[in-house]
Design a protein around this motif. Sequence first.
Motif, PDB file in Angstrom:
ATOM      1  N   PRO A 257       0.819  -1.214   0.000  1.00 30.97           N
ATOM      2  CA  PRO A 257       0.000   0.000   0.000  1.00 30.97           C
ATOM      3  C   PRO A 257       0.851   1.262   0.000  1.00 30.97           C
ATOM      4  CG  PRO A 257      -0.784  -1.572   1.636  1.00 30.97           C
ATOM      5  CD  PRO A 257       0.530  -2.084   1.141  1.00 30.97           C
ATOM      6  N   SER A 258       0.279   2.322  -0.518  1.00 31.06           N
ATOM      7  CA  SER A 258       0.966   3.607  -0.533  1.00 31.06           C
ATOM      8  C   SER A 258       0.775   4.314   0.814  1.00 31.06           C
ATOM      9  CB  SER A 258       0.410   4.488  -1.658  1.00 31.06           C
ATOM     10  OG  SER A 258       0.918   5.801  -1.545  1.00 31.06           O
ATOM     11  N   TYR A 259       1.879   4.817   1.364  1.00 30.03           N
ATOM     12  CA  TYR A 259       1.831   5.565   2.616  1.00 30.03           C
ATOM     13  C   TYR A 259       2.147   7.044   2.394  1.00 30.03           C
ATOM     14  CZ  TYR A 259       2.330   0.764   4.332  1.00 30.03           C
ATOM     15  OH  TYR A 259       2.176  -0.569   4.557  1.00 30.03           O
ATOM     16  N   THR A 260       2.228   7.454   1.126  1.00 34.01           N
ATOM     17  CA  THR A 260       2.644   8.818   0.812  1.00 34.01           C
ATOM     18  C   THR A 260       1.757   9.855   1.477  1.00 34.01           C
ATOM     19  OG1 THR A 260       3.444   8.033  -1.329  1.00 34.01           O
ATOM     20  CG2 THR A 260       3.159  10.404  -1.066  1.00 34.01           C
ATOM     21  N   SER A 261       0.442   9.616   1.458  1.00 33.49           N
ATOM     22  CA  SER A 261      -0.480  10.604   2.024  1.00 33.49           C
ATOM     23  C   SER A 261      -0.271  10.801   3.519  1.00 33.49           C
ATOM     24  CB  SER A 261      -1.931  10.190   1.751  1.00 33.49           C
ATOM     25  OG  SER A 261      -2.232   8.951   2.357  1.00 33.49           O
ATOM     26  N   LEU A 262       0.286   9.792   4.200  1.00 29.54           N
ATOM     27  CA  LEU A 262       0.544   9.939   5.633  1.00 29.54           C
ATOM     28  C   LEU A 262       1.587  11.029   5.900  1.00 29.54           C
ATOM     29  CD1 LEU A 262       0.617   6.235   6.876  1.00 29.54           C
ATOM     30  CD2 LEU A 262      -1.043   7.991   7.490  1.00 29.54           C
TER      31      LEU A 262
ATOM     32  N   ALA B  75      -6.733  -1.084   3.312  1.00 24.14           N
ATOM     33  CA  ALA B  75      -5.739  -1.378   2.277  1.00 24.14           C
ATOM     34  C   ALA B  75      -4.662  -2.326   2.800  1.00 24.14           C
ATOM     35  CB  ALA B  75      -5.106  -0.082   1.782  1.00 24.14           C
ATOM     36  N   GLU B  76      -4.244  -2.133   4.040  1.00 23.42           N
ATOM     37  CA  GLU B  76      -3.207  -2.997   4.614  1.00 23.42           C
ATOM     38  C   GLU B  76      -3.685  -4.441   4.695  1.00 23.42           C
ATOM     39  OE1 GLU B  76       0.454  -3.430   5.259  1.00 23.42           O
ATOM     40  OE2 GLU B  76      -0.130  -1.333   5.578  1.00 23.42           O
ATOM     41  N   ILE B  77      -4.943  -4.625   5.073  1.00 24.11           N
ATOM     42  CA  ILE B  77      -5.497  -5.978   5.187  1.00 24.11           C
ATOM     43  C   ILE B  77      -5.682  -6.601   3.804  1.00 24.11           C
ATOM     44  CG2 ILE B  77      -7.488  -7.335   5.930  1.00 24.11           C
ATOM     45  CD1 ILE B  77      -7.872  -5.194   8.174  1.00 24.11           C
ATOM     46  N   VAL B  78      -6.326  -5.883   2.892  1.00 27.30           N
ATOM     47  CA  VAL B  78      -6.581  -6.426   1.557  1.00 27.30           C
ATOM     48  C   VAL B  78      -5.269  -6.779   0.858  1.00 27.30           C
ATOM     49  CG1 VAL B  78      -7.440  -5.843  -0.759  1.00 27.30           C
ATOM     50  CG2 VAL B  78      -8.820  -5.310   1.260  1.00 27.30           C
ATOM     51  N   ASN B  79      -4.244  -5.971   1.047  1.00 29.56           N
ATOM     52  CA  ASN B  79      -2.963  -6.182   0.383  1.00 29.56           C
ATOM     53  C   ASN B  79      -2.303  -7.506   0.746  1.00 29.56           C
ATOM     54  OD1 ASN B  79      -0.534  -5.049  -1.148  1.00 29.56           O
ATOM     55  ND2 ASN B  79       0.364  -5.445   0.858  1.00 29.56           N
ATOM     56  N   ARG B  80      -2.669  -8.084   1.879  1.00 27.83           N
ATOM     57  CA  ARG B  80      -2.057  -9.351   2.292  1.00 27.83           C
ATOM     58  C   ARG B  80      -2.612 -10.547   1.535  1.00 27.83           C
ATOM     59  NH1 ARG B  80       1.693  -9.286   6.451  1.00 27.83           N
ATOM     60  NH2 ARG B  80       2.339  -7.097   6.656  1.00 27.83           N
ATOM     61  N   PHE B  81      -3.641 -10.334   0.724  1.00 29.45           N
ATOM     62  CA  PHE B  81      -4.228 -11.405  -0.074  1.00 29.45           C
ATOM     63  C   PHE B  81      -3.998 -11.117  -1.555  1.00 29.45           C
ATOM     64  CE2 PHE B  81      -6.708 -10.805   3.844  1.00 29.45           C
ATOM     65  CZ  PHE B  81      -6.408 -12.018   4.470  1.00 29.45           C
ATOM     66  N   ASP B  82      -4.293 -12.111  -2.383  1.00 28.83           N
ATOM     67  CA  ASP B  82      -4.126 -11.955  -3.827  1.00 28.83           C
ATOM     68  C   ASP B  82      -5.436 -11.614  -4.526  1.00 28.83           C
ATOM     69  OD1 ASP B  82      -1.292 -12.802  -3.928  1.00 28.83           O
ATOM     70  OD2 ASP B  82      -2.082 -14.763  -3.355  1.00 28.83           O
TER      71      ASP B  82
END
Length: 344
Positions: free
Chosen positions: A2-7, A66-73
Motif C-alpha cells: 500500500p501507498s503511505y505517501t499521504s501519511l 488497504a493494509e489488510i486487503v494487500n495481504r491477499f491476492d
Amino acid sequence: MPSYTSLRRNRNDEERLRIISKLLALRAQLDEQVPAKTATDTLLLATWNVREFGDNRRTESLHYLAEIVNRFDLVALQEVSSDLSGLQKLVSLLGHNWDYIVTDSTEGKAGGGERMAFIFDRCKVFFRKMAGEVVLPDNMLVLKDKQFARTPFCVAFQAGWFRFILATVHIYYGSSDKNNLQRVDEIAKIADFFKKRAKKDDESYIILGDFNIFNVGDLTFKALEDRGFYVPYAIREHPSDLRKTKHYDQMAFKLKLETNMTVFSEGEQHSGAFDFTETIYTADDLETYRPYFDDKYVVGKTEKQIENYYLTKWRTFEISDHLPLWIELKVDFSDQYLEKIKTR
C-alpha cells in the motif's frame, strides 16, 4: 504494498503518529497470522463483507483496509455501495498492480443498491475475460417466483496453473430464524445453478461470500453440501462475525482437476478469519475515537450506551462487522504435470 505517501502530508501529528503506530501493529499481526504471499506457488483467496462500503470511511480506516486487503491476492467484497468512491480510493492506496471488477447495483428494498466486487493483484491473478451476474431460469426461481435478493456475480480467473470460476454471493437474511426459507432456497438455487454449470463445463467452481449461515449444522449449510459443494474443514472452524459466534461467510468448492493436482489438503490447510480488532479500533480505543462521534450518540447517553455504540456501530462502519475469511490454495502444479507427461 500500500501507498503511505499521504501519511507524510498529514499535518495532524497526533493522528499521523496514531495511524503509523496502528499500521505497524496491524502489519505485525498479519505477519503472524496470514502466510506470506508467494510469486507462483500459492493463492491467498479471501471474502469480506465490508459493511455498506461507499464514500463513508475516514482516511485512517482506508489505510487499515488497504493494509489488510494487500495481504491477499484476490478478495471478494460484498456490500459495496452504488457510490464507488470508497472502493476507488482503496484501490488507489493499494497501488498500480491492483484492479477490480464490480457489478451494477442491485435495486429494490432487499438489494439495497448493493454491488458485488472482486479486487485482485494482477501480479498473481489473471482475469480470463468472462464475467456475469446470475439470472435464474423460470424453472429454478427462489420459492418458485423470485430472483435472488442480491444478484450473485461470477468471474473467470487464473492464478498459476489453477483456472477457476469464482462466484460471490450475499444471501438473503430476512429473519433471525437460522433456517429462514428464502435463505435456504437461495443457497440451494445458487448451488444447483453452478452444479449444472460445473457438469457441463470443464471448469472448477468456487462459491464464496456472505451466506448468512448461522452454524455449520444448519439447513442453510446443508443446502451447499447436498449439492456437491465442499467446504474445507479449515473454513468451517472459523466464525466470521465480530463476536465469533456465527458462520455467516463461507467458501465452497466444486473442482475439476487432474487427480494428482490438489489445491488444498485438509491436514496442512492454512485458513482463518482475520480479527482486525486485536490491533485496530480495539475495545480500549474508545476514548481515542470518542471525539469523532456524532453528538446524538453521546449527549444524554450512559457510558455503557456509548461503549455499545462504538463497538457495534461506529467501528463497524469504519471497517466492518464481518471478519475477512481467507484460505491459502496451491496453484503450482509443475511437478505433477511433469510426472504426468513423463510416461506418455
